[in-house]
Design an enzyme around this catalytic site. Structure first.
Site, mmCIF file in Angstrom:
data_model
loop_
_atom_site.group_PDB
_atom_site.id
_atom_site.type_symbol
_atom_site.label_atom_id
_atom_site.label_comp_id
_atom_site.label_asym_id
_atom_site.label_seq_id
_atom_site.Cartn_x
_atom_site.Cartn_y
_atom_site.Cartn_z
ATOM 1 N N HIS A 166 0.822 -1.197 0.037
ATOM 2 C CA HIS A 166 -0.069 -0.136 0.017
ATOM 3 C C HIS A 166 0.688 1.244 0.130
ATOM 4 O O HIS A 166 2.056 1.184 0.069
ATOM 5 C CB HIS A 166 -1.021 0.003 0.980
ATOM 6 C CG HIS A 166 -0.405 0.083 2.599
ATOM 7 N ND1 HIS A 166 0.598 -0.794 3.135
ATOM 8 C CD2 HIS A 166 -0.533 0.918 3.490
ATOM 9 C CE1 HIS A 166 0.800 -0.396 4.244
ATOM 10 N NE2 HIS A 166 0.272 0.576 4.723
ATOM 11 N N HIS A 195 1.273 4.296 1.749
ATOM 12 C CA HIS A 195 1.914 4.713 2.880
ATOM 13 C C HIS A 195 3.475 5.004 2.855
ATOM 14 O O HIS A 195 4.220 4.015 2.462
ATOM 15 C CB HIS A 195 1.589 4.138 4.312
ATOM 16 C CG HIS A 195 0.231 4.200 4.575
ATOM 17 N ND1 HIS A 195 -0.333 3.535 5.624
ATOM 18 C CD2 HIS A 195 -0.637 5.477 4.304
ATOM 19 C CE1 HIS A 195 -1.802 4.175 5.678
ATOM 20 N NE2 HIS A 195 -1.811 5.190 4.952
ATOM 21 N N ASP A 205 5.934 4.887 4.903
ATOM 22 C CA ASP A 205 6.972 3.719 5.514
ATOM 23 C C ASP A 205 6.864 2.321 4.608
ATOM 24 O O ASP A 205 7.442 1.521 5.164
ATOM 25 C CB ASP A 205 6.594 3.562 6.883
ATOM 26 C CG ASP A 205 5.125 3.057 7.243
ATOM 27 O OD1 ASP A 205 4.062 3.672 6.463
ATOM 28 O OD2 ASP A 205 4.955 2.668 8.228
ATOM 29 N N HIS A 206 6.029 2.342 3.557
ATOM 30 C CA HIS A 206 5.908 1.175 2.740
ATOM 31 C C HIS A 206 6.520 1.486 1.384
ATOM 32 O O HIS A 206 6.736 0.525 0.551
ATOM 33 C CB HIS A 206 4.726 0.525 2.799
ATOM 34 C CG HIS A 206 4.163 0.302 4.071
ATOM 35 N ND1 HIS A 206 4.170 -1.206 4.626
ATOM 36 C CD2 HIS A 206 3.674 0.701 5.275
ATOM 37 C CE1 HIS A 206 3.702 -1.343 5.934
ATOM 38 N NE2 HIS A 206 3.625 -0.280 6.275
ATOM 39 N N HIS A 250 -7.254 -0.766 5.892
ATOM 40 C CA HIS A 250 -6.547 0.253 6.370
ATOM 41 C C HIS A 250 -6.101 1.457 5.223
ATOM 42 O O HIS A 250 -6.080 2.611 5.760
ATOM 43 C CB HIS A 250 -5.053 -0.605 6.488
ATOM 44 C CG HIS A 250 -3.974 0.226 6.888
ATOM 45 N ND1 HIS A 250 -3.811 0.863 8.126
ATOM 46 C CD2 HIS A 250 -2.816 0.385 6.332
ATOM 47 C CE1 HIS A 250 -2.761 1.418 8.438
ATOM 48 N NE2 HIS A 250 -1.896 1.361 7.061
ATOM 49 N N ASP A 309 -0.078 -4.099 6.302
ATOM 50 C CA ASP A 309 -0.583 -3.368 7.542
ATOM 51 C C ASP A 309 -2.139 -3.877 7.720
ATOM 52 O O ASP A 309 -3.133 -3.173 8.371
ATOM 53 C CB ASP A 309 -0.758 -2.012 7.366
ATOM 54 C CG ASP A 309 0.722 -1.281 7.584
ATOM 55 O OD1 ASP A 309 1.718 -2.135 7.986
ATOM 56 O OD2 ASP A 309 0.894 -0.176 7.748
ATOM 57 N N HIS A 351 4.810 -4.544 10.792
ATOM 58 C CA HIS A 351 5.093 -3.718 12.009
ATOM 59 C C HIS A 351 5.390 -4.624 13.284
ATOM 60 O O HIS A 351 4.672 -5.766 13.294
ATOM 61 C CB HIS A 351 4.229 -2.753 12.536
ATOM 62 C CG HIS A 351 4.216 -1.701 11.384
ATOM 63 N ND1 HIS A 351 4.812 -0.476 11.599
ATOM 64 C CD2 HIS A 351 3.470 -1.387 10.385
ATOM 65 C CE1 HIS A 351 4.731 0.399 10.573
ATOM 66 N NE2 HIS A 351 3.708 -0.405 9.864
HETATM 67 ZN ZN ZN Z 1 -0.012 1.745 6.416
#
Ligand code: ZN
Length: 242
Positions: free
Chosen positions: A57, A59, A61-62, A115, A134, A172
Site C-alpha cells: 500500500h 503509506h 513507510d512502505h 487500512h 498493514d 510492524h
Molecule cells: Zn500503513
C-alpha cells in the site's frame, strides 16, 4: 518442498523489511521499502541482487525507498493498481485474483481494503507465506484510515481462509502493545495468554514476533474473534482510544 528463503529485519522505528529469494531463478523481492539503504545492505550481505519490489500500500513507510532502490537496481515495481499514482514508480499494477510467477512459483494477490482502499497482500503458497502489510498484525489489525469495519472484516476473512499453517508476515512489530488490548477484550482466552507469554519471551530475547500463522490469529486475534463487522468496528474504535 520449495527452497525459497525469506528474511526479515527491523527498519525505521517499528517496521519490518522483508526479502524473499528464489535460489533457482536468482530472483529477490523486497516486500515494501521502509528503508531503501537497509534493504540494499541486507541484499548485498547475502549476495542477492534485488529484482523486484512488492508494495502492499501507498503509506510512506512502505514505499519510501522505491525511488532509491529503482535507481540502484534494474528492478520491477509491483503494487496495487486500484488507485493510480499512489505507488512511486509502479510498473505492474495488481488486483484481486491476479497471479504472477516468481521463478517457478506462483504468487497470488488478494485485495484487502480497510487500512487503505487499495491495500493488497501477496500469497506464495509454495513458501507457505503471505505478506500481509498493514492488514493484520499479531493480535491486531491495521487502523481504518480509509476503509470501513465491513471491509476490514472481509479482508481478515480472506486471510483466515488461507491454510492454517500459512505464515503471516506483518509489516510492524506491534505485538506487545496489541497484546494489552487483546487480553482486555478477551481475558479468559487461554491460547491468547500462552501467545502473550511466548511473544514477551521473544521480545526479551531481541527476536521478532513476526511471522505469525493463520491458526494462531484465528485463536487469539481480537479483530478475528470479533466474528462480524459490527463487533470488529466496536473493538477497533475501543482500541483507537485504548
Ligand atoms: Zn500503513
Amino acid at each position: 518442498m520449495s527452497d525459497i528463503q525469506i528474511e526479515i529485519f527491523p527498519c525505521l522505528s517499528d517496521n519490518y523489511g522483508m526479502l524473499i529469494h528464489d535460489p533457482q531463478s536468482g530472483r529477490t523481492a523486497c516486500i515494501d521499502t521502509p528503508d531503501g539503504a537497509e534493504i540494499a545492505r541486507q541484499c548485498e550481505q547475502r549476495g542477492w541482487r534485488l529484482t523486484e519490489i512488492w508494495n502492499t500500500h501507498w503509506h510512506p513507510d512502505h514505499t519510501g525507498g522505491n525511488a532509491a532502490l529503482a535507481k540502484q537496481y534494474d528492478l520491477t515495481i509491483y503494487g496495487p493498481a486500484y488507485i493510480e499514482g499512489r505507488i512511486p514508480g509502479l510498473q505492474k499494477g495488481l488486483t484481486e485474483g491476479d497471479t504472477f510467477q516468481f521463478g517457478q512459483h506462483d504468487v497470488h494477490i488478494f485485495h484487502t481494503p480497510g487500512h487503505t482502499d487499495e491495500h493488497i497482500i501477496y500469497h506464495v503458497p509454495e513458501a507457505n507465506a503471505a505478506f500481509v502489510g498493514d492488514t493484520i498484525f499479531v493480535m491486531g489489525c491495521g487502523k481504518l484510515f480509509e476503509g470501513t469495519p465491513e471491509q476490514m472484516h472481509q479482508s481478515l476473512s480472506k486471510i483466515m481462509a488461507l491454510p492454517d499453517e500459512t505464515k503471516l508476515y506483518c509489516a510492524h512489530e506491534y505485538t506487545l502493545s496489541n497484546a494489552k488490548f487483546a487480553i482486555h477484550v478477551d481475558p479468559e482466552n487461554e491460547r491468547l495468554k500462552e501467545a502473550i507469554d511466548a511473544a514477551k519471551a521473544k521480545r526479551e530475547a531481541g527476536l521478532p514476533t513476526v511471522p505469525t500463522t493463520v491458526a494462531a490469529e484465528r485463536a487469539t486475534n481480537p479483530f478475528v474473534t470479533a466474528g462480524n463487522a459490527i463487533e470488529l468496528g466496536r473493538r477497533r474504535a475501543l482500541k483507537d482510544s485504548f
